[in-house]
Design an enzyme around this catalytic site. Structure first.
Site, PDB file in Angstrom:
ATOM      1  N   GLU A  11      10.372  10.517   7.913  1.00 60.35           N
ATOM      2  CA  GLU A  11       9.167  11.325   8.139  1.00 60.35           C
ATOM      3  C   GLU A  11       7.906  10.468   8.164  1.00 60.35           C
ATOM      4  O   GLU A  11       6.981  10.712   8.948  1.00 60.35           O
ATOM      5  CB  GLU A  11       9.052  12.392   7.050  1.00 60.35           C
ATOM      6  N   ARG A  68       0.577  -8.702  -9.225  1.00 59.31           N
ATOM      7  CA  ARG A  68      -0.701  -8.166  -8.748  1.00 59.31           C
ATOM      8  C   ARG A  68      -0.902  -6.729  -9.230  1.00 59.31           C
ATOM      9  O   ARG A  68       0.018  -5.920  -9.200  1.00 59.31           O
ATOM     10  CB  ARG A  68      -0.753  -8.219  -7.215  1.00 59.31           C
ATOM     11  N   THR A 121       0.819  -1.215   0.000  1.00 62.87           N
ATOM     12  CA  THR A 121       0.000   0.000   0.000  1.00 62.87           C
ATOM     13  C   THR A 121       0.849   1.260   0.000  1.00 62.87           C
ATOM     14  O   THR A 121       0.653   2.169  -0.822  1.00 62.87           O
ATOM     15  CB  THR A 121      -0.935  -0.001   1.222  1.00 62.87           C
ATOM     16  N   GLU A 148      -6.300  -4.125  11.620  1.00 65.72           N
ATOM     17  CA  GLU A 148      -5.833  -5.384  11.054  1.00 65.72           C
ATOM     18  C   GLU A 148      -6.632  -6.557  11.639  1.00 65.72           C
ATOM     19  O   GLU A 148      -7.319  -6.418  12.649  1.00 65.72           O
ATOM     20  CB  GLU A 148      -4.343  -5.582  11.376  1.00 65.72           C
ATOM     21  N   GLY A 190     -11.443  -1.638   7.274  1.00 62.96           N
ATOM     22  CA  GLY A 190     -10.030  -1.654   6.919  1.00 62.96           C
ATOM     23  C   GLY A 190      -9.156  -0.768   7.783  1.00 62.96           C
ATOM     24  O   GLY A 190      -7.976  -0.587   7.490  1.00 62.96           O
ATOM     25  N   LYS A 207       5.937   5.084  17.838  1.00 66.14           N
ATOM     26  CA  LYS A 207       5.981   6.452  17.319  1.00 66.14           C
ATOM     27  C   LYS A 207       6.465   7.438  18.381  1.00 66.14           C
ATOM     28  O   LYS A 207       7.257   8.351  18.083  1.00 66.14           O
ATOM     29  CB  LYS A 207       4.603   6.841  16.794  1.00 66.14           C
ATOM     30  N   ILE A 210       1.452  14.029   8.241  1.00 66.83           N
ATOM     31  CA  ILE A 210       1.756  15.188   9.092  1.00 66.83           C
ATOM     32  C   ILE A 210       3.277  15.322   9.202  1.00 66.83           C
ATOM     33  O   ILE A 210       3.946  14.388   9.643  1.00 66.83           O
ATOM     34  CB  ILE A 210       1.150  15.013  10.499  1.00 66.83           C
ATOM     35  N   ALA A 222      11.302  -3.334  -6.052  1.00 64.23           N
ATOM     36  CA  ALA A 222      11.433  -4.757  -5.744  1.00 64.23           C
ATOM     37  C   ALA A 222      10.312  -5.212  -4.825  1.00 64.23           C
ATOM     38  O   ALA A 222       9.971  -4.531  -3.850  1.00 64.23           O
ATOM     39  CB  ALA A 222      12.787  -5.034  -5.086  1.00 64.23           C
TER      40      ALA A 222
END
Length: 434
Positions: free
Chosen positions: A130, A50, A14, A191, A188, A206, A137, A44
Site C-alpha cells: 500500500e 542516530r 524516515t 532530493e 526538503g 507508481k 492514500i 535492523a
C-alpha cells in the site's frame, strides 16, 4: 491461532521511523481494533546510533538484517531500505523462509516485482505494498478490493509531490523552473538529485503498479511512456490559463479498444476539474469505473507518518489473514500473460497544445495550419501574439483530438519551415473536447 503477530523492520530511515512510531505508540489501539497483539520485535539498520526522535525499547535495534530474516518467531518482514539490491534479496529470502512481506519500494516492485510476486504465489506468502503509491492514500486497497466489481475505464494521477509543488509555484508565482526546483530542494521536497521526480520516473514506477492492479496485467515498467516537466515554462502556463487549463504532471492509464494506454507527461487539464485544484505537495488519483463512475482520492503522498500509516495498514491486513488462516484471500499481482496489450504511443489519441516560435509575417498561420490539416489535425483555437515585437513571436494552437503519430509527422515538417525559428513545444490535453 496466534495471540501475537511479530514484525521485523529492515530500514530505519524516515519511513521506517514513521512505521515503528505508529506500531509502538498505537499498540493498544491496534489490539482493541483487531483483537490481538502486533509486536515489533526487531529493527535492523546500518546506523543504530542516530537519534530518530522516538524512544525505542532496549534490545530492539540491530545492524544485522539476518536476525530478522532468519528469526522463526518473526511473521512479517517490512522492507524499507529502498533501491533494488539488497532489497530484492531480503524480500525473496523472507518469502522463502515462510514469512510475509510489506514494502514501500515502488522502484523495486515496478522493475522486479514480477519475480517477487511469482515467488510469493509459489510460497503462499502475502506481499503488502500500500505504501508504494501515494503515501497515506489507500489507493491499492481501493483497486484490489473497493472497486473489484468494476471495469476500470481510466486512471488520472498526480502522484509525485515534488513535481506538483514545482508546477504550483510556477503557476501561482510565475517562478521559472530552476528557481522553483531550488525552493523544493531547500524545503526538503526534492532530493539533491531530483531526476526521478522531475523526469517523471517516480510517477512511472507508481503508475506501473496501479495499472497492473486495475487491468490485471503484469508489471510493465518498460512499456510506460514518460516525459518530465523540465521543458514547461511560465509562458506555457500563462497560455494554458488563457485557454482555461492548468498544467500538471499526470500519470494516465486508459482502457481503449482492448488495449491499455500507459503514459506519464505534463498535461493540460480544465481548471474546473477537481484534480486540477490539487496543489503543492499533495497527491490525487482519479479513478473511473464502469459501475461506480468517477471517484477521487486525495491526500499526502509522502512523509514519515502518512507512509507509515499505509505500512501498518498492510501489517494489520496480513496479520488478520494469518490469524484466520486466510493468506492469499486477495490475489497478488498477475505475473503471467494477459489478454490486454499495452498500446503503442504512436496510436494514442489526444488533444494537443502547440507553441510555435514563428516569424511575425503574413501567411504564417495558414502555412502551419495547412501542414496540420494535411496530417489530419484540426485546430480548435489559436492565440497569436505579434505586431509589437521584431523577430519570432509565440503562436499557440489548441487542437481537436489527433493521433500521436500524425502529430509527430506534422511537427517535424513544421519545424523545418524557414518561418519557424525554434523547435515546437507541445503538451497533451485531457478533458472534454470543446
Amino acid at each position: 491461532m496466534k495471540d501475537t503477530v511479530k514484525v521485523g523492520i529492515i530500514g530505519f530511515g524516515t519511513i521506517g521511523t514513521g512505521a515503528a512510531s505508529i506500531l509502538l505508540r498505537n499498540r493498544d489501539i491496534l489490539r482493541e481494533r483487531i483483537g490481538f497483539d502486533i509486536d515489533l520485535k526487531r529493527i535492523a539498520d546500518k546506523d543504530i546510533t542516530r537519534d530518530r526522535g522516538i524512544k525505542v525499547p532496549d534490545g530492539l535495534l540491530t545492524t544485522d538484517a539476518d536476525e530478522i530474516l532468519n528469526d522463526p518467531e518473526i511473521d512479517i518482514v517490512v522492507e524499507l531500505i529502498g533501491g533494488i539490491n539488497p532489497a530484492k534479496d531480503f524480500i525473496l529470502r523472507a518469502i522463502r523462509n515462510g514469512k510475509h512481506v510489506v514494502t514501500a519500494n515502488k522502484a523495486l516492485l515496478a522493475t522486479e516485482g514480477n519475480d517477487i510476486f511469482a515467488e510469493a504465489s509459489r510460497s503462499g506468502s502475502e506481499v503488502g505494498f500500500e505504501a508504494s503509491v501515494a503515501g497515506g492514500i489507500p489507493i491499492i486497497k481501493v483497486l484490489r478490493e473497493g472497486l473489484v466489481a468494476n471495469r476500470v475505464l481510466n486512471i488520472y494521477g498526480i502522484i509525485n509531490g515534488t513535481s506538483n509543488y514545482i508546477l504550483t509555484r510556477m503557476t501561482e508565482e510565475g517562478t521559472e523552473f530552476p528557481v522553483a526546483l531550488k525552493e523544493a530542494q531547500k524545503l526538503g521536497y526534492a532530493e539533491a538529485d531530483p531526476t526521478f521526480d522531475i523526469e517523471g520516473i517516480d510517477s512511472v514506477h507508481k503508475l506501473t503498479i496501479l495499472a497492473s492492479l486495475a487491468y490485471n496485467i503484469p508489471l510493465s515498467f518498460k512499456s510506460v511512456y514518460s516525459e518530465g516537466i523540465t521543458k514547461v515554462t511560465p509562458l506555457d502556463i500563462g497560455f494554458a490559463s488563457e485557454l482555461g487549463y492548468k498544467i500538471k504532471l499526470l500519470a494516465i492509464a486508459k482502457a481503449v479498444d482492448g488495449e491499455v494506454e500507459l503514459r506519464v507527461h505534463p498535461t493540460m487539464l480544465p481548471k474546473d476539474y477537481l484534480i486540477s485544484k490539487v496543489d503543492g505537495v499533495f497527491n490525487a488519483i482519479f479513478v473511473e469505473g464502469d459501475a461506480v463512475g468517477a471517484t477521487l482520492y486525495y491526500g499526502r503522498g509522502a512523509g514519515a507518518l502518512p507512509t507509515g500509516s499505509a505500512i501498518v495498514s498492510d501489517i494489520v491486513d496480513i496479520a488478520r489473514s494469518m490469524r484466520f488462516n486466510a493468506a492469499g484471500r486477495v490475489p497478488v499481482i498477475r505475473t503471467g500473460p494477459s489478454a490486454m496489450k499495452i498500446r503503442k504511443m504512436d496510436d494514442v489519441d489526444s488533444m494537443y497544445y502547440f507553441r510555435f516560435s514563428a516569424l511575425d509575417k503574413p501567411g504564417v498561420l495558414s502555412k502551419i495550419s495547412g501542414i496540420l490539416g494535411e496530417n489530419n489535425i484540426s485546430i480548435a483555437s489559436v492565440i497569436q501574439k505579434g505586431r509589437r515585437v521584431v523577430g519570432a513571436v509565440p503562436l499557440v494552437v489548441l487542437t481537436h483530438t489527433a493521433r500521436e503519430a500524425d502529430v509527430a509527422k506534422a511537427l517535424k515538417a513544421i519545424d523545418e519551415l524557414p518561418i519557424v525559428t525554434d523547435k515546437t513545444l507541445f503538451i497533451r490535453v485531457e478533458g472534454k473536447e470543446g
